[in-house]
Design an enzyme around this catalytic site. Structure first.
Site, PDB file in Angstrom:
ATOM      1  N   HIS A 104     -16.134  19.913  24.825  1.00 55.34           N
ATOM      2  CA  HIS A 104     -14.521  18.920  25.535  1.00 55.34           C
ATOM      3  C   HIS A 104     -14.512  18.121  24.675  1.00 55.34           C
ATOM      4  O   HIS A 104     -15.144  17.501  24.472  1.00 55.34           O
ATOM      5  CB  HIS A 104     -15.281  18.894  26.716  1.00 55.34           C
ATOM      6  N   SER A 158      -7.232  20.674  28.575  1.00 56.20           N
ATOM      7  CA  SER A 158      -8.594  19.924  30.128  1.00 56.20           C
ATOM      8  C   SER A 158      -7.438  19.912  30.722  1.00 56.20           C
ATOM      9  O   SER A 158      -7.411  21.397  31.434  1.00 56.20           O
ATOM     10  CB  SER A 158      -8.485  18.744  29.815  1.00 56.20           C
ATOM     11  N   ASP A 212     -19.806  23.252  27.048  1.00 57.34           N
ATOM     12  CA  ASP A 212     -18.101  22.108  27.740  1.00 57.34           C
ATOM     13  C   ASP A 212     -18.487  22.841  29.085  1.00 57.34           C
ATOM     14  O   ASP A 212     -18.983  24.186  29.806  1.00 57.34           O
ATOM     15  CB  ASP A 212     -16.786  22.877  27.162  1.00 57.34           C
TER      16      ASP A 212
END
Length: 401
Positions: A371, A189, A341
Site C-alpha cells: 500500500h 487509497s 495490503d
C-alpha cells in the site's frame, strides 16, 4: 541532557526493532520498505505518546509531518500548473502547453490520506498528476477536499462531487479544450474510496449520468464493515500501513469518539440491524480460493457500541454496499490491488462484484505490491514498484480514455 540521551537511545532501539520485523519474502527493495515501515510505526508510537500526555492529538502529528511535503505551483516547459478553485474548493490544474489537434481527455484525481491527511499539492501527487498530464496530453485536476476531523463525513465527498459537477460544464470543457466524452475520475487509497463514491452518486443523478467514461481506483479502501478479511488479518502490522494506524485515522472521518476505532479493531463496531449488508462484503463468497487460504469467515459482532454511527451502513462511505443493480450502471473501471495490503480484498471483491454485474473492468494485481507505493516515485525514496504502478495506471488510461 541525560533524559534526552535516554529518549534518543530508546527510540533508536525501537527503530532497530521495527526495521528487523518480519517482511514478506517477495517484496522488492525490502530494505527501503523496511525503513519506510519503521518510520511509519515510529510516528504512530510517538503520536500515541503525545496524545496520552496531552501534547497533541494522535492525527495532528501525522498531519503536521504531511505538510512538509507540500509544493508550490510550478509550471515547466510542457505543463502549465495553476492553483485555483472550482465551486470554492481548491484545485491544482495541469494544462499541457503543446497544441492539440483535438480536444483533450481529462482526469480528476482525489488524493489518499485516510480522509485526514494529504493534499494534491504534496510533491508525489504533484509529480504524478504532472506526469499524467504530460504523458497523456491530458487536462488533470487535483482536488484539495476538506479533511477530517475538522470536516467529517460527508464533507470530503461533497467537495469532490462539487468539483466534478463544476468541471462537467460546457463552458469549462470549452475553456480548457476538454473532450466531454473522455472524462475519468481516479484516486488512490481513500482517494479511491471517494472516486468510487462520486462515480456511484453521479450515475444516480439524471443530469450527470453517463458523463463519466471511466473510473480508476488504485489500492482503494472500499468497505469498513469487516475488519477481519484475510488481508486485514495477514497484514495487520503492515508493511507500511498497519491496521491500527489505518483505523485510528480513518475513523476520524466519522467521529472523534475513540470508542469507534477500538471497536473496529476488534470487528465489533457494526450496529445491531446491519446483518443484511454483510452479503455485499462476504469475502468467503467473492474472494478467489488463493486468497481465502485457511481463514474461516466469521461475521462482525453486532451491537457492541452504545453510540450510533449511521455512516457505518452508508454506501457513500463503503462503496461495496451498493446493490448489484446500482453497480450495473458503473462506467469502464480500472482497479489496481497490491498483495501485501490491508485493503487488498476490498479491491478484489469490488472487481468481482462489478464484473458479475456486467461492468467492463480491468483488474491488475501486484503480487509483490504494498500500500502507498505510488507515493515513492520522487526523492528522497524511490521504489521501482511505485514506477511500475504509475506506468500501469498511465498505460490503462492511454488505451481506454
Amino acid at each position: 541532557m541525560v533524559h534526552k540521551t535516554l529518549c534518543f537511545g530508546l527510540l533508536g532501539i525501537l527503530f532497530a526493532y521495527y526495521v528487523y520485523l518480519p517482511m514478506p519474502e517477495n517484496i522488492e527493495e525490502h530494505w527501503k520498505i523496511r525503513i519506510a515501515d519503521a518510520v511509519t510505526k515510529m510516528i504512530s508510537l510517538v503520536a500515541t505518546l503525545f496524545e496520552n500526555i496531552g501534547l497533541m492529538k494522535y492525527e495532528e502529528l501525522f498531519f503536521t509531518l504531511s505538510t512538509c511535503f507540500l509544493t508550490k505551483q510550478v509550471s515547466d516547459d510542457n505543463i502549465t500548473v495553476i492553483d485555483t478553485d472550482f465551486s470554492n474548493i481548491p484545485v491544482r490544474l495541469y494544462l499541457p502547453k503543446r497544441k492539440s489537434e483535438r480536444h483533450r481527455r481529462a482526469i480528476i484525481f482525489f488524493h489518499g490520506g485516510a480522509f485526514v491527511l494529504g493534499s494534491c499539492k504534496m510533491f508525489f501527487y504533484d509529480f504524478l498528476n504532472r506526469w499524467t498530464a504530460n504523458k497523456l496530453d491530458a487536462v488533470v485536476v487535483g482536488v484539495d477536499y476538506r479533511l477530517a476531523p475538522q470536516y467529517p463525513f460527508p464533507i470530503a465527498l461533497e467537495d469532490c462531487v462539487s468539483v466534478v459537477k463544476f468541471f462537467l460544464q460546457d463552458k469549462i470543457f470549452t475553456k480548457y479544450g476538454v473532450d466531454p466524452t473522455r472524462i475519468c475520475i481516479s484516486g488512490d487509497s481513500s482517494g479511491g474510496t471517494l472516486s468510487a463514491a462520486v462515480t456511484h452518486l453521479l450515475q444516480d443523478d439524471p443530469e450527470f449520468k453517463d458523463k463519466i467514461k471511466a473510473q480508476a481506483l488504485i489500492y482503494p479502501c472500499l468497505q469498513i464493515i469487516d475488519t477481519l478479511t484475510p488481508s486485514y488479518r495477514e497484514y495487520e502490522h503492515g508493511p507500511l500501513l498497519p491496521k491500527e494506524v489505518a483505523i485510528n485515522l480513518a475513523s476520524l472521518y466519522l467521529t472523534k469518539d475513540k470508542e469507534l476505532p477500538r471497536a473496529a479493531l476488534r470487528n465489533e463496531h457494526m450496529p445491531q440491524d446491519s446483518r443484511h449488508l454483510f452479503k455485499f462484503v462476504n469475502w468467503s463468497v467473492f474472494l478467489p480460493e488463493k486468497y481465502k487460504k485457511n481463514h474461516v469467515y466469521t461475521e462482525p459482532i453486532l451491537g457492541k457500541l452504545n453510540a450510533s454511527y449511521p455512516a457505518l451502513v452508508d454506501s457513500r462511505v463503503s462503496p461495496l454496499l451498493a446493490s448489484d443493480s446500482k453497480l450495473q450502471s458503473l462506467p469502464l473501471t480500472y482497479i489496481l490491488t497490491c498483495e501485501h495490503d490491508l485493503f487488498r480484498d476490498d479491491g478484489i471483491i469490488y472487481a468481482t462484484r462489478i464484473r458479475n454485474a456486467g461492468v467492463q473492468v480491468t483488474h491488475e494485481h501486484i503480487e509483490e505490491g504494498i500500500h502507498g507505493a505510488l507515493s515513492f516515485t520522487t526523492a528522497p525514496l524511490f521504489l521501482n514498484l511505485g514506477f511500475r504502478i504509475r506506468d500501469k495506471y498511465i498505460s490503462w488510461l492511454e488505451k481506454n480514455l
